[in-house]
Design an enzyme around this catalytic site. Structure first.
Site, mmCIF file in Angstrom:
data_model
loop_
_atom_site.group_PDB
_atom_site.id
_atom_site.type_symbol
_atom_site.label_atom_id
_atom_site.label_comp_id
_atom_site.label_asym_id
_atom_site.label_seq_id
_atom_site.Cartn_x
_atom_site.Cartn_y
_atom_site.Cartn_z
ATOM 1 N N GLU A 1 0.890 -1.108 -0.228
ATOM 2 C CA GLU A 1 0.115 0.053 0.054
ATOM 3 C C GLU A 1 0.890 1.222 0.102
ATOM 4 O O GLU A 1 2.091 1.326 0.902
ATOM 5 C CB GLU A 1 -0.978 0.040 1.145
ATOM 6 C CG GLU A 1 -1.699 1.150 1.519
ATOM 7 C CD GLU A 1 -2.431 1.239 2.740
ATOM 8 O OE1 GLU A 1 -3.341 1.733 2.960
ATOM 9 O OE2 GLU A 1 -2.109 0.272 3.930
ATOM 10 N N LYS B 1 -9.006 2.757 -2.447
ATOM 11 C CA LYS B 1 -9.405 2.073 -1.085
ATOM 12 C C LYS B 1 -10.631 2.638 -0.603
ATOM 13 O O LYS B 1 -11.082 3.908 -0.417
ATOM 14 C CB LYS B 1 -8.310 2.532 0.031
ATOM 15 C CG LYS B 1 -8.374 1.798 1.293
ATOM 16 C CD LYS B 1 -7.088 2.028 2.239
ATOM 17 C CE LYS B 1 -7.291 1.328 3.294
ATOM 18 N NZ LYS B 1 -6.166 1.681 4.086
ATOM 19 N N CYS C 1 -5.328 -3.074 2.618
ATOM 20 C CA CYS C 1 -5.188 -3.301 3.910
ATOM 21 C C CYS C 1 -6.494 -3.278 4.793
ATOM 22 O O CYS C 1 -7.180 -4.299 4.691
ATOM 23 C CB CYS C 1 -4.496 -1.826 4.312
ATOM 24 S SG CYS C 1 -3.714 -1.909 6.084
#
Length: 173
Positions: A14, A85, A117
């Site tokens: 990420e 995200k 994540c």
């Protein structure tokens, strides 16, 4: 690549290009998701040279809006798309706007779904991708010790999952 010639997919962590703790600098470091962007040009050339698919994270900008994104490049160097995200964690909310969809990319190596994540903590991420017929879930993270191993154990789903993080000695499949 010489020691792993059968590699078909490389996943970077990420925000791998910008780094994770950039604060206000994200707005200066962010790139647009076009073939003219510096990182996409470089990663596209590497994907084409080594015949591998590449997923990598960086701050993306669209006009004045910033996203925590993954760029997906196929083994011919073509940008397949971008995933933004959806579930922002903690201080990420100060810099980024959340995305609004979970995407699946059709590739030579299967239907690959991306999430980043903290998205993995929400069952709808994997569920949404599974409903879309995903073959592989790819979650790039920026976990740190001591949480990485505990989180990784909790994240195992009924689908094949590849997790990457900033520590290169941890691989979960």
């Amino acid at each position: 690549m010489e020691s792993h010639p059968d590699t078909q997919l490389i996943v970077f962590p990420e925000l791998a290009v910008t780094g994770y703790q950039c604060g206000e600098n994200f707005k200066d470091l962010a790139e647009t998701a076009t073939i003219d962007s510096t990182s996409i040009k470089k990663m596209s050339a590497l994907a084409k040279e080594f015949h591998v698919h590449i997923v990598y994270g960086m701050a993306e900008k669209e006009e004045d809006i910033l996203y925590n994104s993954q760029f997906f490049i196929d083994d011919t160097g073509v940008l397949l798309g971008t995933y933004r995200k959806v579930h922002l964690f903690d201080s990420e909310k100060n810099y980024f706007t959340p995305g609004d969809q979970f995407k699946v990319f059709n590739t030579k190596i299967g239907r690959i779904g991306l999430f980043i994540c903290y998205d993995a903590f929400f069952p709808e991420a994997a569920r949404s991708l599974a409903i879309q017929g995903v073959d592989l879930l790819v979650n790039s993270t920026n976990w740190e010790k001591p949480y990485d191993y505990d989180i990784a154990k909790q994240m195992k789903h009924d689908y094949y999952t590849m997790l990457t993080e900033r520590r290169p000695d941890v691989y979960i499949a």
